[in-house]
Write an enzyme that holds these catalytic residues in place. Sequence first.
Site, short mmCIF file in Angstrom:
data_model
loop_
_atom_site.label_atom_id
_atom_site.label_comp_id
_atom_site.label_asym_id
_atom_site.label_seq_id
_atom_site.Cartn_x
_atom_site.Cartn_y
_atom_site.Cartn_z
N SER A 172 0.85 -1.19 0.00
CA SER A 172 0.00 0.00 0.00
C SER A 172 0.88 1.24 0.00
O SER A 172 2.06 1.17 0.39
CB SER A 172 -0.89 0.00 1.25
OG SER A 172 -1.54 1.25 1.43
N TYR A 185 -2.33 -0.78 10.45
CA TYR A 185 -2.28 -1.04 9.01
C TYR A 185 -1.00 -0.49 8.39
O TYR A 185 -0.30 -1.19 7.66
CB TYR A 185 -3.51 -0.43 8.35
CG TYR A 185 -3.60 -0.68 6.86
CD1 TYR A 185 -3.99 -1.92 6.37
CD2 TYR A 185 -3.31 0.34 5.96
CE1 TYR A 185 -4.08 -2.14 5.00
CE2 TYR A 185 -3.40 0.13 4.59
CZ TYR A 185 -3.79 -1.12 4.12
OH TYR A 185 -3.88 -1.34 2.76
#
Length: 300
Positions: A172, A185
């Site tokens: 990501s 995350y």
Amino acid sequence: MHFFLDILLLLPLLLAASLESLVKLFIPKRRKSVAGEVVLITGAGHGIGRLTAYEFAKLKSKLVLWDINKHGLEETAAECKRLGARVHAWVVDCSNREDIYSSAKKVKAEVGDVSILVNNAGVVYTADLFATQDPQIEKTFEVNVLAHFWTTKAFLPAMMSNNHGHIVTVASAAGHTVVPYLMAYCSSKFAAVGFHRALTEELAALKKTGVKTTCLCPNFINTGFIKNPTTNLGPTLEPEEVVGKLMSGILTEKKMIFVPSMISLLTVLERILPERFMITLKRKINIKFDAVIGYKDKGQ
């Protein structure tokens, strides 16, 4: 002193490599064939994993699909079969190391050696540190990065033996720059990016040049995992656009894929520009999404 002299002697190489990279921007890179390759995709029951499976099915790859969601997995498998691919689907919990290892043994016995591994399965909890429960933090790391170790340890030996294969890490943009209320995350995706980079260097050190690596680092994607995301960098990405970039990167053996590409510039700026300027720049970018805030100021 000798070290700095050696660095100066590398300047001509820097210039040549920079010119080479510039020229390559205007020369389309040849795409490799993946027909007949055994492709294993984790998190294949929805989103990026599902669409990636469809694209490999169109390219005549043999598919091994893993997901914890049986219904979603079956839907993906059915569509891949309709597209003409040979498909094997297993319900696998990628937060469970032993489930990964036992499923990997079944894959080797029933399908054969995996030659392309797409580590796509992921979880995200949108909350501040105090509202994120301990089991949620553990699961974030188990799925988003530890699973990459277990799947790679299971399938990489055959790739190395054949000096042929490809390990794909779906990370990501949050693996390069941080966002409030995504602490677990972001931390896991930084680890995933580090895993990709370390694996790439280790394969090079072992002279396994036929085993390729690719890492995908997209901005917010419209898959429903993060509610109501907005940013001044542009609209939320559609999964089809991201998968198009991912497939292009895999087929041309690109090591790092940023979507949109301007993310790569931001990661460089964050390392070289003054902190005060970056604080203002991030305010202008204005990333927002729905999140649970557990911290309560006692003064309020």
